[in-house]
Scaffold this active site. Sequence first.
Site, PDB file in Angstrom:
ATOM      1  N   HIS A  76      -5.546   5.848  10.769  1.00  0.00           N
ATOM      2  CA  HIS A  76      -7.197   5.396   9.715  1.00  0.00           C
ATOM      3  C   HIS A  76      -6.523   4.031   9.418  1.00  0.00           C
ATOM      4  O   HIS A  76      -5.532   3.953  10.099  1.00  0.00           O
ATOM      5  CB  HIS A  76      -7.224   5.511   8.738  1.00  0.00           C
ATOM      6  CG  HIS A  76      -7.049   7.355   8.012  1.00  0.00           C
ATOM      7  ND1 HIS A  76      -7.645   7.871   6.624  1.00  0.00           N
ATOM      8  CD2 HIS A  76      -8.119   7.791   8.834  1.00  0.00           C
ATOM      9  CE1 HIS A  76      -8.154   8.862   6.251  1.00  0.00           C
ATOM     10  NE2 HIS A  76      -8.276   8.422   7.842  1.00  0.00           N
ATOM     11  N   TYR A 205      -9.565   5.339  -3.071  1.00  0.00           N
ATOM     12  CA  TYR A 205      -8.578   5.257  -4.262  1.00  0.00           C
ATOM     13  C   TYR A 205      -9.680   4.940  -5.572  1.00  0.00           C
ATOM     14  O   TYR A 205      -9.764   3.486  -5.351  1.00  0.00           O
ATOM     15  CB  TYR A 205      -7.358   3.680  -4.477  1.00  0.00           C
ATOM     16  CG  TYR A 205      -5.815   4.989  -3.403  1.00  0.00           C
ATOM     17  CD1 TYR A 205      -5.486   4.395  -1.958  1.00  0.00           C
ATOM     18  CD2 TYR A 205      -4.608   4.986  -4.240  1.00  0.00           C
ATOM     19  CE1 TYR A 205      -5.292   4.923  -1.626  1.00  0.00           C
ATOM     20  CE2 TYR A 205      -3.806   5.849  -3.249  1.00  0.00           C
ATOM     21  CZ  TYR A 205      -3.882   5.934  -2.200  1.00  0.00           C
ATOM     22  OH  TYR A 205      -3.304   5.715  -1.382  1.00  0.00           O
ATOM     23  N   PRO A 296       3.300   9.077  -6.794  1.00  0.00           N
ATOM     24  CA  PRO A 296       2.851   9.276  -5.405  1.00  0.00           C
ATOM     25  C   PRO A 296       1.807   8.245  -5.095  1.00  0.00           C
ATOM     26  O   PRO A 296       1.230   7.960  -3.984  1.00  0.00           O
ATOM     27  CB  PRO A 296       1.826  10.598  -5.482  1.00  0.00           C
ATOM     28  CG  PRO A 296       1.674  11.000  -6.563  1.00  0.00           C
ATOM     29  CD  PRO A 296       3.065   9.973  -7.648  1.00  0.00           C
ATOM     30  N   LYS A 300       4.653   6.529  -0.567  1.00  0.00           N
ATOM     31  CA  LYS A 300       5.502   6.592   0.137  1.00  0.00           C
ATOM     32  C   LYS A 300       7.053   7.089   1.033  1.00  0.00           C
ATOM     33  O   LYS A 300       7.554   6.963   1.075  1.00  0.00           O
ATOM     34  CB  LYS A 300       6.429   4.981  -0.696  1.00  0.00           C
ATOM     35  CG  LYS A 300       5.346   4.091  -0.329  1.00  0.00           C
ATOM     36  CD  LYS A 300       5.189   3.174   1.044  1.00  0.00           C
ATOM     37  CE  LYS A 300       4.330   2.548   1.344  1.00  0.00           C
ATOM     38  NZ  LYS A 300       4.001   2.667   2.121  1.00  0.00           N
ATOM     39  N   TYR A 388       0.858  -1.246   3.127  1.00  0.00           N
ATOM     40  CA  TYR A 388       0.626   0.117   2.336  1.00  0.00           C
ATOM     41  C   TYR A 388       1.076   0.668   3.909  1.00  0.00           C
ATOM     42  O   TYR A 388       1.688   2.453   4.062  1.00  0.00           O
ATOM     43  CB  TYR A 388      -1.073   0.410   2.809  1.00  0.00           C
ATOM     44  CG  TYR A 388      -1.290   1.327   2.474  1.00  0.00           C
ATOM     45  CD1 TYR A 388      -1.696   1.679   1.193  1.00  0.00           C
ATOM     46  CD2 TYR A 388      -1.555   2.278   3.170  1.00  0.00           C
ATOM     47  CE1 TYR A 388      -2.156   3.115   0.502  1.00  0.00           C
ATOM     48  CE2 TYR A 388      -2.231   3.471   2.902  1.00  0.00           C
ATOM     49  CZ  TYR A 388      -2.092   4.309   1.719  1.00  0.00           C
ATOM     50  OH  TYR A 388      -2.659   5.295   1.323  1.00  0.00           O
TER      51      TYR A 388
HETATM   52  C1  PHB Z   1      -2.246  12.741   0.097  1.00  0.00           C
HETATM   53  O1  PHB Z   1      -3.155  12.646   0.824  1.00  0.00           O
HETATM   54  O2  PHB Z   1      -1.803  13.420  -0.301  1.00  0.00           O
HETATM   55  C2  PHB Z   1      -2.267  11.370  -0.929  1.00  0.00           C
HETATM   56  C3  PHB Z   1      -2.844  10.529   0.055  1.00  0.00           C
HETATM   57  C4  PHB Z   1      -1.937   9.188  -0.709  1.00  0.00           C
HETATM   58  C5  PHB Z   1      -1.858   8.635  -1.793  1.00  0.00           C
HETATM   59  C6  PHB Z   1      -0.996  10.232  -2.169  1.00  0.00           C
HETATM   60  C7  PHB Z   1      -1.087  11.526  -1.951  1.00  0.00           C
HETATM   61  O3  PHB Z   1      -1.784   7.702  -2.474  1.00  0.00           O
END
Ligand code: PHB
Length: 394
Positions: A76, A205, A296, A300, A388
Amino acid sequence: MQISQRTQVGIVGAGPAGLVLSHLLYLQGIDSVVVENRSRQYVEGRVRAGVLEQGTVDLLTDMGVGERMKAEGLVHYGIELRFGGQGHRIDFQDLTDGKGITIYSQHEVLKVLNNARVATGGQVLFEVENVSVHDFDNSKPKIRYEKDGNACELTCDFIAGCDGFHGVCRPSIPSGVLTEYVREYPFGWLGILADAPPSSEELIYTYHDRGFALLSMRTPQISRLYLQCDPDEDIDAWGDERIWQELQIRLSSTGWKLTEGPILQKGVTGMRSFVVEPMQYGRLFLAGDSAHIVPPTGAKGLNLAVADVQVLARALARFYATGNQCQLNNYSHNCLRRVWKVQRFSWWMTSMLHRFPDENPFDQRRQLAELDYVTSSRAAAKTLAENYVGLPMQ
Ligand code: PHB
Ligand code: APR
């Protein structure tokens, strides 16, 4: 029966930190033994993180364990931030000179690493019991454990505590040595794995009046979705229909549809930021979740664990090649510089995107202004993007 064994580096825990370290050491000609209290099947089946930074991908590739990740991982080059029902793309490729992230399940990475350890004669001992660590303040540290009813003792030059937040290594360090830095968040995440093709090519997000939501994925057929919830939320109160209903509300955006499907797994996780300093005592080195936890948001945890063991493997290689302990002595200092920057980023993403129970209307306006700024200023978007995709490894 008492069984004694010797190795150069004794590793507690076969998560990402322990297995990456063990294989990195093997590649440098350094012998290690990993002891893990769970079964291989459990470790390889546990659904955890899924976002790999560019640096993690590069490292796994250089280690010769990146083939399946390259074939099956989803690369991505951006994420979407959604608020006020509108999506805004953060274009990583443009903002970081071509860098991206790879979506690939942590447990798939662990399967490949376990196979690589077995194929190269590595010792990863699963289902050991009563692990304890001793004598790491002198030159002959020992790991004691029980396996198949036998008491075993592993004498080593160094111990790597890769046994996660609830492991035995950190608590074995004498009291007064470590300082703990903690922030608990007044919410958790309710996460699901769904048999539904992801409704977006990239992660979304979302900031919403009813709380944060995240759309992520594991494969082109499997979605991973999260909802902000109470930290002690009762998962049994969330039937599948209620979960989808809430996701539909929080993620809604004009002209966009969230595809539903059977829920394969669900659970609630708490959120905390945690760091211990230093990450070393004598010949015991803490790496990964045993030394630090991030919330989460920003994905990271796994990447930070891999960064630690990269520093540790390099320092151990230097020691075995030259006898020079300089890098080992600097292990904690070198790791913590990066750890704190990643802590800051994870805290910032979490603070920007979640509703807080004690917030007032000022705080909400400020969060929306921050989201507006991050998605409209190139300078602000760049700071998100470079964190990121992953800060440089030291
Ligand atoms: C996940 O796919 O589990 C995941 C992705 C992004 C995040 C946290 C968890 O910020
Ligand atoms: N003895 C032996 N093994 C232990 C012990 C013990 N007393 N306690 C814990 N373990 C094992 C756990 O069963 C687990 O397999 O140590 C391993 C630690 O692995 P993780 O918790 O995955 O920690 P780490 O390798 O540091 O990786 C951190 O992975 O799962 C994510 O959220 C986590 O992203 C973070 C990253």
